[in-house]
Design an enzyme around this catalytic site. Sequence first.
Site, short mmCIF file in Angstrom:
data_model
loop_
_atom_site.label_atom_id
_atom_site.label_comp_id
_atom_site.label_asym_id
_atom_site.label_seq_id
_atom_site.Cartn_x
_atom_site.Cartn_y
_atom_site.Cartn_z
N LYS B 156 -1.52 16.08 -0.91
CA LYS B 156 -2.94 15.82 -1.15
C LYS B 156 -3.67 15.47 0.14
O LYS B 156 -4.70 16.04 0.45
CB LYS B 156 -3.11 14.64 -2.13
CG LYS B 156 -2.76 14.93 -3.54
CD LYS B 156 -3.02 13.72 -4.41
CE LYS B 156 -2.23 12.49 -4.00
NZ LYS B 156 -0.79 12.63 -4.08
N GLU B 182 -4.84 3.88 0.46
CA GLU B 182 -3.83 4.77 1.04
C GLU B 182 -3.21 4.13 2.29
O GLU B 182 -3.44 2.98 2.57
CB GLU B 182 -4.44 6.13 1.34
CG GLU B 182 -4.59 7.00 0.07
CD GLU B 182 -3.24 7.30 -0.60
OE1 GLU B 182 -2.31 7.73 0.11
OE2 GLU B 182 -3.12 7.12 -1.82
N ARG B 183 -2.44 4.92 3.03
CA ARG B 183 -1.68 4.36 4.14
C ARG B 183 -2.58 4.06 5.35
O ARG B 183 -3.41 4.87 5.72
CB ARG B 183 -0.61 5.35 4.59
CG ARG B 183 0.34 5.76 3.49
CD ARG B 183 1.30 6.82 3.99
NE ARG B 183 2.18 7.26 2.94
CZ ARG B 183 1.94 8.31 2.15
NH1 ARG B 183 0.86 9.02 2.32
NH2 ARG B 183 2.80 8.64 1.21
#
Lengths: 511, 466
Positions: B156, B182-183
């Site tokens: 994604k 997210e990261r």
Amino acid sequence: MSMAETILGIPWKEIEKRIEKYNFTPRLSNIGYVKYVGDGVAQVSLLDDAFLGEMVVFSSGALGMVLSLSEEFVGVVLLSKDKEVKEGDLVYSTGKIIQVPVGSSFLGRVIDPLGNPLDNLGNIYPEGFLPIDRPAPTIFEREPVKEPLYTGIRIIDALIPIGHGQRELILGDRQTGKTTIAIDTIINQRRYGTICIYVAIAQKRTNIARIYQTLKDYKALANTIIIATFPDQPPSLRYLAPFSGCAMGEYFMMQGEKVLIVYDDLTKHANTYREIALLLRRIPGREAYPGDIFYLHSHLLERSAKLNIKKGGGSLTALPIAETLAGEISTYIPTNLISITDGQIYLDTALFNAGIRPAINVGLSVSRVGGSAQPKGMRQVAGMLRLSLAQYREFSLFLEFGTELDATTKKKVERGLRIEEILKQGIHEVQPIEEEIITFYLLNGGFLDIYPVSEVKQVVSKYIEYISTKYSPLLSLIRQKLELNDQVIYELHNSFQEFQREYANSSRTSS
Amino acid sequence: MEGKIIAINGPVVDVYFHKEIPALNEALEIINFRDNNKRLILEVRMHLGNGKVRAVALGSTMGLSRGMPVKRLYHPLRIPLSEKLLGRVINVLGEPIDGEEPIAGDLESIIKKPVEFHRIQPSYSILETGIKAVDLLTPFPRGGKIGLFGGAGVGKTILIMELIHNIATAHGGISVFAGVGERSREGNELWLEMKNSGVISKAVLIFGQMNEPPGVRMRVPYTALTVSEYFRDYLGKDILLLMDNVFRFVQAGMEISSLLGRIPSAVGYQPTLITEMGELEERIVSTDMGSITSVQAVYVPADDLTDPAPATIFSHLDSTLVLSREIAEMGIYPAVDPLASSSQVLEPQFVGEEHVRVARKVVEVLQHYENLKDIISILGIEELSEEDRLIVQRARKIQLFLSQPFFVASNYTNIPGVYVPRDKTIEGFSAIVDGEVDDIPEDAFYMVGTLDDVKKKARELGAFVY
């Protein structure tokens, strides 16, 4: 030293003395009473000054950590089992957030999550203390992963390369070699001076004793800290283990060191957290895990990073381990972890049983960042290797049907068989990166195609032995440059031809 | 007016006010003397009666104790809005996190009512992405909402990065990127990438990553929306709003839901899931002032598309791209599942007759292949009729031709990225489905751009091609 002393840096007797001398005024802000206790959790009344994450001490000397504060009670998880806590016991606040002792004095030692030695080698004098729950490096304190971390495992270094500061999940069913990969990676770090931390979460004592012995035998212990928790300990300790390991690692990272941390394993950690959450009567969510189960692991693993130069350039690489059931990757906790980490190494029971070890399923394994960290020499051989392997896999399906193969296909299959053989690797037989590059170069170049599959590994190791005695400058050139330039390729060709004659002679005389 | 903390449960804090209790959504402030006097902001979410309010912290609650003073701020969470936001990286509160000076601008609430009904303008022109699988099967409506669905590790984020590379660079308007849960590593990489490509000067990045507490993660999308709305309404710009990842917004809501005292709903989600989703998504609209094209990544937990979170998000989107693990395992990236993906603008009036014909035919062939798979696995491919065998061959070529080398992945794949214009995409697939390239070996279709590249690769592989 008692547990309280090691952790708090305040001698227990001192606290008692202070209490004795305390000028009594009708204020009980930092004393409370145990109202309820059971299953490792206590509810304490009063203790008005208690704050979230604070260490508290019970009158029996037991330690606890404040996990929730309600209007009536302070929710405390007990950190020790050996010292009894009962209704009515006094509870003292310490004013200290839960922290762990840190420092290089812990290297080579086996400790519990609070820094107490478990190895009978005497006291450990810390260089400082760090809170176990620390904020992760921000986006602007990081830099992209770019330095390779060599595992010494051929299949990983070539096809799923890992870089310093990466988080790479190792997952697979029980008994597929997950811990072995982590331990081998630690063993290989002795060559590169990476500091290693192995965090065992709820593992049986015999396992940890075995790992300790292995690291000792392979001379990898001096650079390693083992943080051990056992299945029969209070859940709070098992819960804390990865966080305290992480804090110990961060201490070194902040000094610019390269650190590798293994969490073995986070599935057990998730189950431990579920246990605590349910005991604290938190409403269960999916599979009865509490709602913040993802956050539990995300804010742990986000603390692994490659820091930029301004921050000292250190790194904390994490190899979390997760156990799957019946090979099912797409279950809740494993997918959570996959979505946090920068890639995964998937171990397959079927491969394991077929004798392919390490039983890594290359198709399902990926490294999202390590590729840019791979040294040039490895990149030169890895691309070709990946392609040959993929082609072999495709053709091997036809082989099963007994289809007649044309010459080129047959050649590809023969190559594939040799690749598969070379990618097999014994436990703890870690290989230096330069030897890995040479091995794959021989494979890709077709040097090994003339030997029977069963013999290729022997040929490679004999050859490396041969050049390390006769052509040691070549070997050190590859080690330094880590690339296959024209000169290196030329010398590899020549030396292999020489070796080939010698090898043929020696095998003729021996047979 | 000051209140006092009376209870703390993770990120949820109960505060007592003797009189004048703060309104719902009002911001509160605590100075945490145990954490270097850090300023902690909370948002009021519930009134509990008798002067007690329940608030969610937008920072760590470690070190908080009962009795600590809490200050009312008399306004909701708000952020500074001005053109100075361009090129900057901010957090949920609009504070810079790029180490530069604070952003000057009028402070405005991030909680807003949706646009009045009569101002909404559905615009249905096509936004070319240069990605074959996207342009062919799920064309993006300009000013519409696009979702990228996928489980863990199916690509994604890399697809979002490629879209930024292909669209944001060419896009005349402003890009707003919201990093939600997210990261942090990806945040760092995205920032460097945007800086190097120069896109940053017409972009705003807003981050609340997975290391942040849930209070932050469930408000970051609002901050990003407020920024987007500002550029749309006051500057009349076309906005490209990228959100990675909307599931994390739902997840954050779930994390605090039970702590707020709500009874959990299906699969442990918050009972308010549909409302929360609606409140967020209904603010993402194009108006008479300007358009907002949003591309939203949606994580699919445990690969289960029937999970309440992705299932709820589906209904809000105009175009949905489903990424499949099965296809990713075949080494085909982007791993778009053609049979599960769809677009409301894949209609002749928007994309033209030929595009629709080719796209439908592609799906048809793949569906046919899907139906044949069982037969093949039992009886073998030899047992199929001549026609069906041809279908299988074409289907496999389609599958491989849907793969594409990405610019942002070239480091990893060692293949330079390719931008394929939409007409070239249609030309390529029409050649496959119409049987014009039946004699080209399927290997030639893998990881290439246009039909010409296929022919070139086929020649390299030793095939005889006209």
